[in-house]
Design a protein around this motif. Structure first.
Motif, short mmCIF file in Angstrom:
data_model
loop_
_atom_site.label_atom_id
_atom_site.label_comp_id
_atom_site.label_asym_id
_atom_site.label_seq_id
_atom_site.Cartn_x
_atom_site.Cartn_y
_atom_site.Cartn_z
N PRO A 106 0.83 -1.22 0.00
CA PRO A 106 0.00 0.00 0.00
C PRO A 106 0.86 1.27 0.00
CG PRO A 106 -0.79 -1.58 1.61
CD PRO A 106 0.48 -2.14 1.08
N SER A 107 2.05 1.17 0.65
CA SER A 107 2.90 2.37 0.69
C SER A 107 3.54 2.65 -0.67
CB SER A 107 4.00 2.18 1.74
OG SER A 107 4.67 0.94 1.49
N LYS A 108 3.70 1.56 -1.49
CA LYS A 108 4.28 1.74 -2.84
C LYS A 108 3.28 1.22 -3.87
CE LYS A 108 8.97 0.61 -1.63
NZ LYS A 108 9.82 -0.57 -1.87
N PRO A 109 2.28 1.99 -4.22
CA PRO A 109 1.28 1.48 -5.17
C PRO A 109 1.88 1.28 -6.57
CG PRO A 109 0.85 3.77 -4.66
CD PRO A 109 1.98 3.36 -3.78
N LEU A 110 1.14 0.54 -7.39
CA LEU A 110 1.56 0.28 -8.77
C LEU A 110 1.43 1.58 -9.57
CD1 LEU A 110 2.22 -2.05 -10.85
CD2 LEU A 110 -0.20 -2.12 -11.31
N THR A 111 2.49 1.94 -10.28
CA THR A 111 2.45 3.17 -11.08
C THR A 111 2.40 2.80 -12.55
OG1 THR A 111 3.80 4.23 -9.39
CG2 THR A 111 3.59 5.38 -11.50
N LEU A 112 1.36 3.28 -13.24
CA LEU A 112 1.26 3.06 -14.68
C LEU A 112 1.92 4.24 -15.39
CD1 LEU A 112 -2.47 1.93 -15.16
CD2 LEU A 112 -0.50 0.52 -14.64
N THR A 113 2.81 3.93 -16.32
CA THR A 113 3.45 5.01 -17.09
C THR A 113 2.40 5.64 -18.01
OG1 THR A 113 4.01 3.51 -18.88
CG2 THR A 113 5.64 3.74 -17.12
N VAL A 114 2.77 6.74 -18.66
CA VAL A 114 1.83 7.42 -19.57
C VAL A 114 1.42 6.47 -20.70
CG1 VAL A 114 1.47 9.43 -21.06
CG2 VAL A 114 2.87 9.65 -19.01
N GLU A 115 2.42 5.73 -21.23
CA GLU A 115 2.14 4.77 -22.31
C GLU A 115 1.12 3.72 -21.85
OE1 GLU A 115 3.15 4.34 -25.64
OE2 GLU A 115 3.63 6.45 -25.32
N GLN A 116 1.39 3.14 -20.65
CA GLN A 116 0.50 2.09 -20.12
C GLN A 116 -0.89 2.65 -19.84
OE1 GLN A 116 2.96 0.89 -16.78
NE2 GLN A 116 3.57 -1.01 -17.81
N SER A 117 -0.95 3.88 -19.32
CA SER A 117 -2.25 4.51 -19.03
C SER A 117 -3.04 4.72 -20.32
CB SER A 117 -2.06 5.86 -18.34
OG SER A 117 -1.30 5.69 -17.16
N LYS A 118 -2.30 5.15 -21.38
CA LYS A 118 -2.96 5.34 -22.68
C LYS A 118 -3.56 4.03 -23.18
CE LYS A 118 -0.73 9.21 -25.05
NZ LYS A 118 0.52 9.50 -25.76
N ASP A 221 -3.00 -2.34 5.11
CA ASP A 221 -1.83 -2.34 6.01
C ASP A 221 -0.65 -3.00 5.30
OD1 ASP A 221 -2.29 -5.03 6.04
OD2 ASP A 221 -3.26 -5.05 8.00
N GLU A 222 0.48 -3.13 6.03
CA GLU A 222 1.69 -3.65 5.40
C GLU A 222 1.62 -5.15 5.12
OE1 GLU A 222 4.21 -1.73 4.19
OE2 GLU A 222 2.74 -0.21 4.71
N LYS A 223 0.65 -5.85 5.71
CA LYS A 223 0.50 -7.29 5.43
C LYS A 223 -0.36 -7.53 4.19
CE LYS A 223 0.80 -8.83 10.22
NZ LYS A 223 -0.02 -9.25 11.36
N SER A 224 -0.65 -6.47 3.46
CA SER A 224 -1.46 -6.52 2.23
C SER A 224 -2.94 -6.81 2.50
CB SER A 224 -0.92 -7.56 1.24
OG SER A 224 0.33 -7.15 0.78
#
Length: 641
Positions: A106-118, A221-224
């Motif tokens: 949760p502290s490091k969510p998945l980031t979609l790049t601009v290409e992936q978002s498109k 939480d940190e345990k997902s």
């Protein structure tokens, strides 16, 4: 054949078909699970009826397991664009999960790049569905809606339908929202075991409720482990194609006990369309065909008896000779047509198709090619077409010999390559376009090579073998001799035109099968399951009967008009219903499908052209052989000096 006898036959057939739906020969053996055993969730593909291009699951930036493994697939699955792969969902038998983060903390969510978002926004705009399977059962989304019943009943009863897969996301105005939380609902059936043994379970249904939940609203939480927000106050997860997007993929698992037995677990997926329509259409077609065949038989048999009686009256011979009629062309009726090699080759391919379709529908009617064995129908059809080359070659060879052909090796090569070559050529061109789109629907190069090897390694030798024996066999014996000099053909009336004949001859067979055609089109273009093979078998028989009758009537009228060039014409005219199938395909494209882009339209019309060509060969062959038998019969019945 009395009316009572006909009705009895129809009833017996309907009872057989009724039974065919009730027993089930499954494609796979049931898997028994104990409590807490892992139930693997796999992904099949992404599909859209708007683009007709399937993509594999990981073509989009979903959460990936540590090691991606693809399942080995049969020919049918590859041709359908299935690419079955493992997913990181952890599901255990009869173990609930409230909410769990799939990957990333949760502290490091998945980031979609601009290409992936498109790309993600593009796929949502194109209305893509995601297809998952658990224990070989496809996931379905439950749709509940009120039917148009009376007001009081409305409150009590909802109609439930299921949609294959789940929607990738949805649009609201010009904004895109992604379904990033999946609530899996799995149903199990508890098997009967002895008291001392641990209970075993079988998966009998797999449903999903997709939700879109904004990253900020997911408490994790940190345990997902996460908690879902109240449904009223939460905002959906937006995907902005112009910038990077942060999100979490989450899922929950809920198990419910069910009374559904393992053997009938596919019924949910298959009872999506209304069966009553089929019964009405079948009974309608049967009545129409029997009614018409009764009329046609009476007219033709009475007219023929009269003709034959007239022609055989010794004392009236002088009078009859001055009349017109089919007896006058007896010296030319069996004159070989132009291009006998091409005609016999096309008829050979027609026989090949006929045998393949008959066997496939019959085996499928017995339940052996159910949707649970993925790709089985297509694989069976491909192999059967190859092996039926023997029959295609035999019939083509014998006919070629009858038509005074001499170059049997060239004829056999023509039979083995003409129709399959056209099919392969069109498919190859379409495949290049699909490759360009990086879709999983593109046939991989090794599969293409394998298909070519099957064609030249199995089909071609078998056609040669059949052709050799067909050519060596005694040719069909024609009851009358052919004159040296061709007779002059009188000027024909407008309604004896080929095109008018095609239009007239196509209506009856097409009318008998067009309801079934709608369901077949839905199965091909809208990712529905087609399973009503009992109905299809009956429709196929009706089609064969109606094609034969129409062909006989058309050839009779043609010979009465003293036009003896019936070989090619009968083949073309009997396939007239293919012209109506083409018109129906255009109508279906305009009214039912929401296809706007060039390549999906090209795919639709490319595959439709193949269907129409195959259908024309099939119906043309049925009509040709019916007419040929009829012509030989009537000329054998008259005395020729």
């Amino acid at each position: 054949f009395s009316l009572q006898g006909r009705l009895r036959c129809t009833l017996v057939l309907l009872l057989v078909l009724r039974g065919a739906g009730s027993f089930y020969v499954p494609g796979v053996a049931p898997i028994n699970f104990h409590r807490n055993d892992p139930v693997e969730i796999k992904a099949v593909k992404l599909t859209s009826s708007r683009t007709q291009l399937p993509y594999e699951y990981y073509s989009l930036p979903f959460c990936q397991p540590t090691k991606i493994t693809y399942k080995a697939e049969n020919l049918g699955e590859v041709l359908r664009g299935d690419r079955i792969v493992n997913t990181p969902f952890q599901v255990s038998m009869n173990m609930e999960k409230k909410c769990e983060v799939l990957c990333n903390l949760p502290s490091k969510p998945l980031t979609l790049t601009v290409e992936q978002s498109k790309l993600m926004a593009e796929r949502i705009r194109e209305d893509y569905y995601v297809h998952l399977i658990a224990d070989n059962l496809p996931v379905a989304t439950r749709l509940e809606f009120y039917s148009n019943r009376e007001e009081e009943e409305k409150k009590k009863e909802k109609d439930v339908q299921f949609e294959h897969g789940y929607r990738l996301g949805f649009m609201d105005g010009s904004k895109f929202y992604l379904h990033n939380h999946l609530s899996f609902i799995l149903y199990y059936h508890r098997e009967d075991v002895e008291d001392s043994q641990e209970p075993t379970y079988r998966v009998v249904r797999f449903e999903v409720i997709p939700q879109s939940i904004k990253l900020e609203d997911l408490k994790a939480d940190e345990k997902s482990i996460c908690t879902l927000p109240e449904s009223t106050g939460s905002a959906p997860q937006e995907i902005d194609p112009s910038k990077e997007n942060q999100l979490l993929f989450t899922y929950s698992v809920h198990w419910e006990e069910s009374d559904i037995k393992w053997a009938s677990r596919w019924d949910t997926y298959l009872t999506m369309s209304d069966v009553q329509i089929h019964w009405f259409s079948i009974i309608n077609s049967v009545v129409v065909v029997f009614f018409l065949s009764g009329i046609l038989s009476m007219i033709i048999i009475r007219t023929l008896r009269k003709d034959i009686a007239n022609y055989n009256k010794e004392d009236d011979i002088e009078d009859t000779m001055e009349e017109s009629g089919w007896k006058l062309v007896h010296g030319d009726v069996f004159r070989p047509p132009q291009y006998p090699m091409i005609l016999s080759s096309l008829l050979g391919s027609g026989i090949q198709l006929f045998c393949m379709i008959l066997i496939v529908i019959f085996v499928a009617m017995l339940g052996m090619l159910s949707p649970s064995s993925r790709g089985a129908l297509m694989t069976t059809a491909c192999f059967l077409f190859m092996f039926m080359g023997v029959f295609g070659g035999f019939f083509a060879g014998r006919l070629y010999r009858t038509l005074k052909g001499h170059r049997w090796k060239k004829g056999a090569f023509c039979t083995a390559t003409l129709y399959p070559g056209v099919v392969f050529g069109i498919c190859f061109v379409l495949n290049c376009f699909i490759w360009g789109k990086h879709s999983s629907g593109a046939v991989p190069f090794p599969t293409m090579v394998a298909l070519l090897c099957m064609w030249f390694g199995i089909s071609l030798p078998l056609v040669y073998l059949g052709y050799y024996f067909g050519f060596r066999k005694q040719p069909y014996d024609n009851p009358v001799r052919t004159n040296q000099i061709p007779r002059q053909i009188p000027e024909q009336r407008w309604y004896m035109n080929k095109f008018v004949g095609i239009l007239m001859a196509g209506i009856l067979p097409f009318g008998a099968m067009f309801i079934e055609l709608f369901f077949i089109f839905s199965a091909i273009w809208e990712n529905q399951f087609y399973y009503l093979f009992g109905f299809l078998f009956l429709v196929f028989i009706i089609l064969v009967v109606s094609c034969s009758q129409i062909s006989i009537v058309m050839v009779y009228f043609q010979l009465c008009a003293e036009d003896y060039r019936w070989w090619w014409r009968t083949f073309l005219v009997s396939g007239g219903s293919a012209f109506y199938v083409l018109i129906y395909a255009v109508f279906y494209f305009v009214n039912k499908l929401d296809i706007v882009e060039f390549i999906p339209s090209l795919l639709y019309f490319g595959y439709t052209a193949l269907m129409v060509l195959s259908f024309w060969l099939l119906t043309g062959t049925i009509g040709f052989y019916a007419a040929y038998m009829f012509v030989r019969k009537i000329y054998a019945a008259v005395k020729i000096d």
